[in-house]
Motif scaffolding. Structure first.
Motif, PDB file in Angstrom:
ATOM      1  N   MET A   1     -48.380   2.568  20.399  1.00 20.28           N
ATOM      2  CA  MET A   1     -47.777   2.004  19.191  1.00 20.28           C
ATOM      3  C   MET A   1     -46.289   2.311  19.221  1.00 20.28           C
ATOM      4  O   MET A   1     -45.885   3.434  19.484  1.00 20.28           O
ATOM      5  N   SER A   2     -45.483   1.334  18.974  1.00 23.39           N
ATOM      6  CA  SER A   2     -44.029   1.526  19.031  1.00 23.39           C
ATOM      7  C   SER A   2     -43.453   1.524  17.637  1.00 23.39           C
ATOM      8  O   SER A   2     -43.844   0.728  16.783  1.00 23.39           O
ATOM      9  N   GLY A   3     -42.518   2.441  17.401  1.00 23.05           N
ATOM     10  CA  GLY A   3     -41.847   2.503  16.103  1.00 23.05           C
ATOM     11  C   GLY A   3     -40.576   1.679  16.107  1.00 23.05           C
ATOM     12  O   GLY A   3     -40.039   1.324  17.150  1.00 23.05           O
ATOM     13  N   GLN A   4     -40.116   1.373  14.919  1.00 20.77           N
ATOM     14  CA  GLN A   4     -38.886   0.591  14.795  1.00 20.77           C
ATOM     15  C   GLN A   4     -37.680   1.464  15.131  1.00 20.77           C
ATOM     16  O   GLN A   4     -37.586   2.604  14.684  1.00 20.77           O
ATOM     17  N   ALA A   5     -36.788   0.930  15.955  1.00 18.05           N
ATOM     18  CA  ALA A   5     -35.622   1.699  16.384  1.00 18.05           C
ATOM     19  C   ALA A   5     -34.694   1.958  15.207  1.00 18.05           C
ATOM     20  O   ALA A   5     -34.493   1.091  14.359  1.00 18.05           O
ATOM     21  N   THR A   6     -34.158   3.150  15.146  1.00 14.48           N
ATOM     22  CA  THR A   6     -33.192   3.485  14.094  1.00 14.48           C
ATOM     23  C   THR A   6     -31.851   2.862  14.422  1.00 14.48           C
ATOM     24  O   THR A   6     -31.329   3.057  15.520  1.00 14.48           O
ATOM     25  N   PRO A   7     -31.275   2.093  13.498  1.00 14.73           N
ATOM     26  CA  PRO A   7     -29.994   1.454  13.798  1.00 14.73           C
ATOM     27  C   PRO A   7     -28.894   2.479  13.986  1.00 14.73           C
ATOM     28  O   PRO A   7     -28.885   3.530  13.342  1.00 14.73           O
ATOM     29  N   GLU A   8     -27.985   2.168  14.916  1.00 12.15           N
ATOM     30  CA  GLU A   8     -26.854   3.066  15.144  1.00 12.15           C
ATOM     31  C   GLU A   8     -25.893   2.986  13.965  1.00 12.15           C
ATOM     32  O   GLU A   8     -25.662   1.918  13.399  1.00 12.15           O
ATOM     33  N   LEU A   9     -25.340   4.140  13.620  1.00 10.06           N
ATOM     34  CA  LEU A   9     -24.441   4.221  12.474  1.00 10.06           C
ATOM     35  C   LEU A   9     -23.041   4.598  12.922  1.00 10.06           C
ATOM     36  O   LEU A   9     -22.865   5.349  13.879  1.00 10.06           O
ATOM     37  N   ALA A  10     -22.067   4.078  12.207  1.00 12.87           N
ATOM     38  CA  ALA A  10     -20.667   4.419  12.457  1.00 12.87           C
ATOM     39  C   ALA A  10     -20.170   5.321  11.334  1.00 12.87           C
ATOM     40  O   ALA A  10     -20.547   5.157  10.174  1.00 12.87           O
ATOM     41  N   GLN A  11     -19.343   6.289  11.703  1.00 16.22           N
ATOM     42  CA  GLN A  11     -18.730   7.179  10.723  1.00 16.22           C
ATOM     43  C   GLN A  11     -17.348   6.643  10.380  1.00 16.22           C
ATOM     44  O   GLN A  11     -16.506   6.483  11.257  1.00 16.22           O
ATOM     45  N   ILE A  12     -17.122   6.340   9.110  1.00 15.55           N
ATOM     46  CA  ILE A  12     -15.836   5.795   8.673  1.00 15.55           C
ATOM     47  C   ILE A  12     -15.309   6.655   7.536  1.00 15.55           C
ATOM     48  O   ILE A  12     -16.066   7.057   6.643  1.00 15.55           O
ATOM     49  N   GLU A  13     -14.031   6.945   7.590  1.00 22.19           N
ATOM     50  CA  GLU A  13     -13.393   7.717   6.531  1.00 22.19           C
ATOM     51  C   GLU A  13     -12.367   6.856   5.819  1.00 22.19           C
ATOM     52  O   GLU A  13     -11.593   6.140   6.452  1.00 22.19           O
ATOM     53  N   LEU A  14     -12.386   6.897   4.492  1.00 22.67           N
ATOM     54  CA  LEU A  14     -11.435   6.141   3.678  1.00 22.67           C
ATOM     55  C   LEU A  14     -10.671   7.095   2.775  1.00 22.67           C
ATOM     56  O   LEU A  14     -11.242   8.072   2.268  1.00 22.67           O
ATOM     57  N   GLU A  15      -9.394   6.801   2.586  1.00 23.44           N
ATOM     58  CA  GLU A  15      -8.594   7.545   1.614  1.00 23.44           C
ATOM     59  C   GLU A  15      -8.591   6.747   0.316  1.00 23.44           C
ATOM     60  O   GLU A  15      -8.157   5.596   0.284  1.00 23.44           O
ATOM     61  N   ILE A  16      -9.088   7.360  -0.750  1.00 24.97           N
ATOM     62  CA  ILE A  16      -9.253   6.683  -2.029  1.00 24.97           C
ATOM     63  C   ILE A  16      -8.076   7.031  -2.941  1.00 24.97           C
ATOM     64  O   ILE A  16      -7.733   8.201  -3.097  1.00 24.97           O
ATOM     65  N   GLY A  17      -7.479   6.028  -3.543  1.00 22.90           N
ATOM     66  CA  GLY A  17      -6.355   6.242  -4.452  1.00 22.90           C
ATOM     67  C   GLY A  17      -6.715   5.836  -5.872  1.00 22.90           C
ATOM     68  O   GLY A  17      -7.557   4.967  -6.097  1.00 22.90           O
ATOM     69  N   GLY A  18      -6.084   6.490  -6.842  1.00 25.42           N
ATOM     70  CA  GLY A  18      -6.277   6.127  -8.238  1.00 25.42           C
ATOM     71  C   GLY A  18      -7.331   6.925  -8.960  1.00 25.42           C
ATOM     72  O   GLY A  18      -7.506   6.762 -10.172  1.00 25.42           O
ATOM     73  N   MET A  19      -8.058   7.809  -8.253  1.00 23.92           N
ATOM     74  CA  MET A  19      -9.082   8.606  -8.926  1.00 23.92           C
ATOM     75  C   MET A  19      -8.429   9.722  -9.739  1.00 23.92           C
ATOM     76  O   MET A  19      -7.502  10.368  -9.266  1.00 23.92           O
TER      77      MET A  19
END
Length: 565
Positions: A1-19
């Motif tokens: 029985m084969s399981g569903q492959a886990t999708p590859e994830l990308a790490q992204i960083e954002l600088e948030i302004g106005g908080m």
């Protein structure tokens, strides 16, 4: 029985302004997490969002989603750990927001304090004092509190309610009610006074003004926001201090020796490191020997001898010899850059207590507004006048608006990890810092961690028949000519015991530094050897059994022993 492959994830960083509060961060976080496959964590203290998204996602999609909430988002201008200049350390001059906050705070202090004193001390309430209070308080509530009003309006346009909403509504309601009481009630009449009474007495509120509340709340919140901003900037200086440990320029061998900015150094380049210079980047020694001072990385105060084929880390110092090093890692891949990234990750992450505080902050504002509405309705339904019900509702808003819950926790974690980095303690994550409350034992395994990191001469053991003072005079003179930290410590210790400055030690002739072994020279016609046993062996100096036993005992006690002959 084969399981569903886990999708590859990308790490992204954002600088948030106005908080401006933790509720803002919660709003942005909820918005990002609604995107398919996206998991985001927004940290108000660092003003950054760390996003895990499906591989190949366009960062512009994330930025557009943040902008829909009324805030701004950009990709980091510089990769974490880059060795370029990491910001101006001049403090407030480089941060317009901090300068603006300081100006508004100073102005509000000068204007608010007289208003508060007149309202709280009946003896200061001269005829028409209330109109002077209005004159002084108006700039505070309109100008000094403008950042709160502006943020509240932007959030309102996007259907959000934050801490700024409470501040703006609370101070605005207090100010507008005071205007009503002064112009349409009887608070503007000559001789009106505010008594200082702890008893509760219902009234229509038309004879009371709340200018001191509106001005005081604005002043204290501006103070809190100003010091919070300063703390965040000072904690960020830990990253800048780590990055400043790296070299800024490097002498690269490209058909000759060329001086280049560190950013232009590439993997595979060979570069020169002279005595006393920082090693530009991680690499392998191709030629030369030197004692490497790696105390900034390891805490070890004693330099380690290194030669061809051995690895060295960027930011460490070559203390005694010229090296040619081949670069193996540059930029954000270096060990120093990874240390800086570790600090940044620790500051960007969230401890469990911070997640709890964020959850509470996310629902705090709507709950307070709901309580104010219920209060107003309850007073109206119990037969009280509109003015009395409005007074009670405004009181709820005013009491609730100075809330530090959302900013105290992340700021404390940020400052804690930043201060640790400045003191040489790298904290891998906020949950690690949080777990220290359960620590009951600390084990330290590095010399330099609990010591000054500066070596000193502790023991001088002389063979029978040797004059101690003469030995110190000769050995100190030879070691004074060496730049090695151990040699300098011996020279200082010898001069100190002789009661003279190191500059008055005898001159040395025919000085020779044998890398990894020691030094030789001639002082006042006497040949002197100082170094390891291998140096003495090269000169066929016989081992002394008593000295070997003394060496073993000293090393057992954690000291570094050298021979002299």
């Amino acid at each position: 029985m084969s399981g569903q492959a886990t999708p590859e994830l990308a790490q992204i960083e954002l600088e948030i302004g106005g908080m401006t509060c933790a509720s803002c961060a919660a709003t942005v976080e909820r918005k990002l997490n609604k995107l398919d496959g996206v998991e985001a964590a927004v940290n108000y203290a660092t003003e950054k969002a760390r996003v895990q998204a499906p591989l190949g996602i366009d960062p512009a999609v994330l930025i557009a989603e943040v902008e829909k909430t009324g805030y701004t988002a950009t990709l980091p201008r510089q990769a974490p750990g880059a060795t370029a200049a990491a910001g101006d350390e001049s403090g407030e001059t480089a941060d317009p927001e901090l300068v603006s906050l300081r100006q508004r705070l100073i102005g509000s202090i000068w204007l608010s304090v007289p208003v508060i004193l007149m309202a709280m001390i009946p003896a200061l309430q001269f005829p028409y004092w209330q109109w002077l209070s209005l004159t002084l308080a108006s700039p505070v509530i309109v100008w000094a509190a403008w950042p709160f009003h502006r943020a509240a309006w932007i959030n309102l346009k996007h259907g959000n309610a934050t801490m700024d909403t409470l501040v703006s509504v609370g101070t605005g309601a207090a100010y507008l009610w005071s205007l009503y009481a002064l112009f349409f009630g009887h608070a503007g009449e000559p001789g009106m006074t505010h008594g200082f009474d702890f008893s509760l007495q219902p009234s229509d509120g038309a004879g009371n003004i709340y200018l001191e509340v509106a001005a005081g709340v604005t002043m204290f919140l501006l103070a809190g926001r100003y010091f919070e901003k300063r703390s965040k900037r000072q904690a960020g200086a830990a990253l800048r201090a780590l990055l400043q440990l790296g070299a800024k320029e490097v002498s690269v061998l490209r058909g000759g020796e060329v001086r280049l900015p560190i950013e232009e150094l590439m993997v595979g380049d060979e570069f020169v490191v002279r005595p006393g210079e920082k090693i530009a980047t991680d690499g392998v020694i191709v030629d030369g020997h030197s004692a490497i001072d790696a105390s900034m990385l390891t805490g070890e105060s004693v330099p380690v001898e290194a030669g061809p084929g051995e690895s060295v880390a960027g930011g460490t110092v070559s203390t005694s010899g010229r090296l040619v090093v081949r670069a193996t890692r540059v930029g954000s891949d270096t060990q120093l850059a990874q240390m800086a990234k570790m600090v940044e990750d620790a500051q960007s992450g969230k401890a469990e207590v911070q997640r709890l505080a964020d959850r509470v902050s996310g629902v705090f504002v709507p709950i307070v507004i709901a309580i104010a509405i219920v209060t107003f309705a309850a007073w109206m339904l119990t037969g009280n006048s509109f003015a009395t019900a409005m007074t009670a509702a405004v009181a709820v808003l005013i009491i609730a608006c100075p809330c530090a819950l959302g900013l105290a926790t992340p700021t404390a974690l940020l400052v804690g990890t930043g201060r640790g980095a400045q003191l040489g303690v790298l904290i891998k994550g906020p949950e690690i810092l949080e777990s220290t409350r359960r620590v009951d034992m600390i084990v330290l395994d590095k010399t330099g961690t609990v010591t000054t990191g500066k070596m000193t001469l502790t023991d001088v053991i002389v063979a029978e028949g040797t004059d101690r003072a003469q030995l110190l005079r000769l050995v100190g003179a030879v070691e004074q000519a060496s730049e090695h930290p151990i040699a300098q410590a011996i020279a200082r210790g010898a001069a100190g015991e002789l009661g003279i400055p190191t500059s008055e030690l005898p001159a040395v002739e025919s000085f020779t530094n044998t890398a990894g072994k020691g030094v030789t020279g001639v002082v006042e016609g006497t040949a002197v050897l100082v170094g390891r046993q291998s140096l003495l062996d090269d000169w066929s100096v016989a081992e002394h059994p008593g000295m070997q036993r003394a060496k073993a005992e000293l090393e057992q006690a954690g000291r570094t022993a050298v021979f002299a002959a």
